[in-house]
Design an enzyme around this catalytic site. Structure first.
Site, PDB file in Angstrom:
ATOM      1  N   ARG A   1       1.212  -1.155  -0.328  1.00 32.61           N
ATOM      2  CA  ARG A   1       0.347  -0.147   0.288  1.00 32.61           C
ATOM      3  C   ARG A   1       0.913   1.855   0.006  1.00 32.61           C
ATOM      4  NH1 ARG A   1      -5.000   1.662  -1.104  1.00 32.61           N
ATOM      5  NH2 ARG A   1      -6.216   2.441   0.043  1.00 32.61           N
TER       6      ARG A   1
ATOM      7  N   THR B   1      -9.398  -0.072 -10.056  1.00 29.73           N
ATOM      8  CA  THR B   1      -8.913  -0.686  -8.985  1.00 29.73           C
ATOM      9  C   THR B   1      -8.555  -1.748 -10.270  1.00 29.73           C
ATOM     10  OG1 THR B   1      -9.099   0.020  -7.505  1.00 29.73           O
ATOM     11  CG2 THR B   1      -8.243  -1.963  -7.030  1.00 29.73           C
TER      12      THR B   1
ATOM     13  N   ASN C   1      -5.959   4.119  -7.452  1.00 29.40           N
ATOM     14  CA  ASN C   1      -7.445   4.731  -6.652  1.00 29.40           C
ATOM     15  C   ASN C   1      -8.333   4.780  -7.929  1.00 29.40           C
ATOM     16  OD1 ASN C   1      -9.453   5.298  -4.496  1.00 29.40           O
ATOM     17  ND2 ASN C   1      -8.812   7.603  -4.467  1.00 29.40           N
TER      18      ASN C   1
ATOM     19  N   ASP D   1      -7.930   8.060   0.350  1.00 26.29           N
ATOM     20  CA  ASP D   1      -8.172   6.990   1.547  1.00 26.29           C
ATOM     21  C   ASP D   1      -9.313   7.572   2.095  1.00 26.29           C
ATOM     22  OD1 ASP D   1      -9.743   5.815  -0.626  1.00 26.29           O
ATOM     23  OD2 ASP D   1      -7.945   4.302  -0.984  1.00 26.29           O
TER      24      ASP D   1
ATOM     25  N   SER E   1      -8.076   0.884   3.050  1.00 20.43           N
ATOM     26  CA  SER E   1      -8.227   0.169   2.211  1.00 20.43           C
ATOM     27  C   SER E   1      -9.399  -0.583   2.593  1.00 20.43           C
ATOM     28  CB  SER E   1      -7.216   0.065   0.982  1.00 20.43           C
ATOM     29  OG  SER E   1      -7.320  -1.187   0.516  1.00 20.43           O
ATOM     30  N   SER E   2     -10.095  -0.886   0.766  1.00 17.73           N
ATOM     31  CA  SER E   2     -11.255  -1.705   1.042  1.00 17.73           C
ATOM     32  C   SER E   2     -10.362  -2.788   0.253  1.00 17.73           C
ATOM     33  CB  SER E   2     -12.677  -1.376   0.635  1.00 17.73           C
ATOM     34  OG  SER E   2     -12.742   0.349   0.981  1.00 17.73           O
TER      35      SER E   2
HETATM   36  O1  DON Z   1      -7.575   1.160  -1.545  1.00 16.34           O
HETATM   37  C1  DON Z   1      -9.601   1.379  -2.330  1.00 16.34           C
HETATM   38  O2  DON Z   1     -10.195   0.510  -1.462  1.00 16.34           O
HETATM   39  C2  DON Z   1      -9.358   2.457  -2.673  1.00 16.34           C
HETATM   40  N1  DON Z   1      -8.020   2.740  -3.324  1.00 16.34           N
HETATM   41  C3  DON Z   1      -9.521   1.388  -4.598  1.00 16.34           C
HETATM   42  C4  DON Z   1     -10.194   1.863  -5.286  1.00 16.34           C
HETATM   43  C5  DON Z   1     -10.914   1.235  -5.822  1.00 16.34           C
HETATM   44  O3  DON Z   1     -11.262  -0.029  -6.004  1.00 16.34           O
HETATM   45  C6  DON Z   1     -11.409   1.884  -7.165  1.00 16.34           C
HETATM   46  N2  DON Z   1     -11.873   0.915  -8.345  1.00 16.34           N
HETATM   47  N3  DON Z   1     -13.136   0.816  -8.939  1.00 16.34           N
END
Ligand code: DON
Length: 576
Positions: free
Chosen positions: A109, A388, A408, A430, A459-460
């Site tokens: 990350r 992502t 992101n 985030d 993050s998710s």
């Molecule tokens: O880490 C995260 O949760 C976000 N930065 C993820 C971004 C993301 O999944 C965008 N996708 N559609």
């Protein structure tokens, strides 16, 4: 107008003006159609871009293990799927090593630069200013991908391939160019403006007149090829120190960011124990903090285990209702407790415990939606968008890799650090700019996820591996910001509870609730009678993009079954 673009345009029409203006919305939700299942005996890669999948399979065929293949795919996607594949972002790689019966999670990350203060994203009135975190260099986290992929190769690769050999296919594609088609075409058509506003990006992603590349063009990435060559020659230090690092810093600082050479020099990927859960006799492995993915995936599964989902039926309003109620409870906890566990205390034991899940499950009325404000008082607007990418790999040794990584937003900040070919992320959005201020995905957070020096934003991302009797049976994960955890939940429940083949489990229309805002987003493919039944239970149902591209692999008695999610164009499950 290509079909995907028209669907995305329809979906965007459902989103609030603030989002449409921010143009971060991904064409991430084609109506559900079955992902074509691919069967193979020895090894399989499922990713969002076909060339990258083929590169991974080639490594497997030549005797590489799943980690070798994942590293090659990770570098290749940085070239072929530049909206999400990356060198300038970060992510998480979950690895199950069959021989050692060991599972590890590589956390690469992005980190906040050392000069980051807790008020970095506030305006002069003390209000969260999304322009700072989403559209300026302040939002750029120190990239982790190169360190993460190199660490994966060094510690968990087969030893049969050098890092240079795994990077070589990416270099070839960056030099030879890739045709602007499929997802690349769809996203440049929709979102190219985010890129071409920066001259250094327009030179690569645009025509001489400043318009984004389009159908019939080739995307040539000579600077990126040179950056990759330097990494191939000298290892990751070529990226984190010296002339490339200097150019990355210059790029971030011209956009108003705080990153320094020291921030890059000091970046480290970290090996962590994955989150473990048990669900109906299977072991669930997923990502630990600084992702919230694994924690809340397991929390929701623990809640749902107390209900007879199978007898309620796949896609039934009764089963969906229970899932939605579990989502609300988990996302309320996310907002309250989750952050970088190296910096703040996260009550993991409690959140992951069956006993805690039992108390939450007892709060669910099987007939009635519970208003989110009763779970905790708050109210926020929906935001959405960005991208992502997730890929899954299984090799003939029984090793499995689930990797999710990101810039992101689509194309991150949109800014290529001049002379490097590297697109920079805007992942520091985030963080919770201040308690209760929603990020681009409408997620709210507490002090636990406040910006801070060297801290990793929450993050998710939810790369996940399901084991039965200690062996991988499902490898999955997804993009989709806040929708990632609920997407992965549904792929797993579809597979375990409803015994759906993986392609069906991936294609089934998904629903998403994140506690705040208090509505459930359902994919356009969900039967309208089902939506009506949910409304009768008291849910505020909205049609929209509830899901991302969950490229998954099932290990079955018949062999490996791969499913590239058909929600975006150009994905491929490939095996041998
Ligand atoms: O880490 C995260 O949760 C976000 N930065 C993820 C971004 C993301 O999944 C965008 N996708 N559609």
């Amino acid at each position: 107008m290509p079909r995907l673009v028209s669907i995305a345009a329809v979906l965007i029409a459902f989103l609030p003006a603030s989002l449409a203006a921010q143009d971060a919305a991904a064409p991430s939700s084609r109506s559900a159609q079955a992902a074509p299942a691919v069967l193979a005996r020895h090894g399989m890669v499922a990713s969002q871009e076909k060339r990258a999948s083929e590169i991974g399979v080639d490594i497997l065929r030549r005797g590489g293990n799943a980690v070798d293949a994942a590293v090659a795919v990770g570098f290749a996607l940085a070239v072929t799927l530049p909206r999400a594949g990356n060198l300038g972002g970060g992510g998480f790689m979950l690895v199950h090593l069959s021989r050692r019966h060991q599972s590890i999670a590589i956390d690469y990350r992005e980190t906040a630069p050392a000069a980051t203060t807790s008020d970095v994203f506030l305006d002069q009135n003390g209000e969260a200013d999304p322009a700072r975190s989403r559209d300026s260099g302040l939002g750029v986290g120190v990239p982790g991908t190169v360190a993460g992929l190199a660490l994966a190769h060094r510690r968990y690769g087969s030893g049969r391939f050098t890092l240079a050999e795994l990077i070589a296919p990416a270099i070839r594609l960056a030099r030879a160019g890739v045709p602007v088609e499929d997802d690349l075409l769809d996203t440049l058509t929709l979102l190219g403006g985010r890129l071409v506003r920066w001259p250094s990006s327009a030179r690569i992603f645009g025509h001489a007149d400043g318009t984004p590349l389009t159908a019939g063009d080739q995307l040539m990435q000579v600077d990126l090829a040179e950056t990759l060559e330097a990494i191939a020659r000298q290892g990751p230090s070529a990226f984190y120190r010296g002339p490339i690092a200097d150019k990355l810093v210059a790029g971030v600082r011209t956009a108003g960011g705080l990153m320094t050479r020291e921030d890059l020099r000091d970046y480290r990927a970290v090996v962590r124990p994955p989150v473990h859960g048990r669900y109906r006799g299977r072991t669930i492995l997923s990502m630990s903090p600084p992702s919230s993915g694994g924690v809340h995936l397991v929390e929701m599964l623990n809640i749902l285990e107390r209900f007879p989902l199978r007898s309620l039926g796949a896609g039934s309003p009764a089963a969906l209702h229970l899932m939605i109620e579990a989502m609300k409870l988990a996302y309320a906890d996310r907002a309250e407790y989750l952050g970088d566990s190296d910096m703040v205390n996260v009550p993991l034991t409690r959140l992951l415990s069956k006993r805690y899940a039992a108390t939450l499950a007892a709060q669910i009325d099987p007939e009635r939606a519970r208003p989110a404000r009763d779970i905790r008082p708050d109210s926020r607007a929906l935001h959405d968008g960005a991208n992502t990418t997730h890929f899954s790999v299984v090799d003939r040794f029984g090793n499995a890799v689930a990797n999710t990584y990101s810039l992101n937003f689509n194309y991150g900040l949109g800014l290529v650090a001049d002379g490097t070919g590297v697109l920079l992320n805007n992942t520091l959005d985030d963080f919770a700019a201040k308690p209760g201020a929603p990020n681009a995905f409408g997620l709210v957070g507490s002090a636990a996820n406040a910006p801070g020096p060297r801290k990793r934003p929450l993050s998710s991302m939810t790369p996940a591996i399901v084991l039965a009797r200690g062996r991988p049976v499902l490898v999955t994960g997804a993009p989709g910001g806040s929708r990632i955890i609920t997407s992965v939940l549904q792929v797993i429940v579809n597979t375990i509870d409803f015994a759906q083949p993986v392609a069906e489990a991936v294609a089934a229309p998904r629903v998403h609730h994140q506690w705040m805002p208090d509505h459930v987003v359902v994919e356009p493919g969900l039967a309208s009678a089902t939506s009506e039944a949910l409304r009768r239970r008291g849910h505020d149902v909205r049609i929209g993009p509830a899901a991302g591209s969950a490229n998954s692999i099932a290990v079955t008695p018949a062999g490996l079954v791969g499913a590239a999610d058909a929600r975006v164009r150009g994905g491929l499950a490939a095996g041998y």
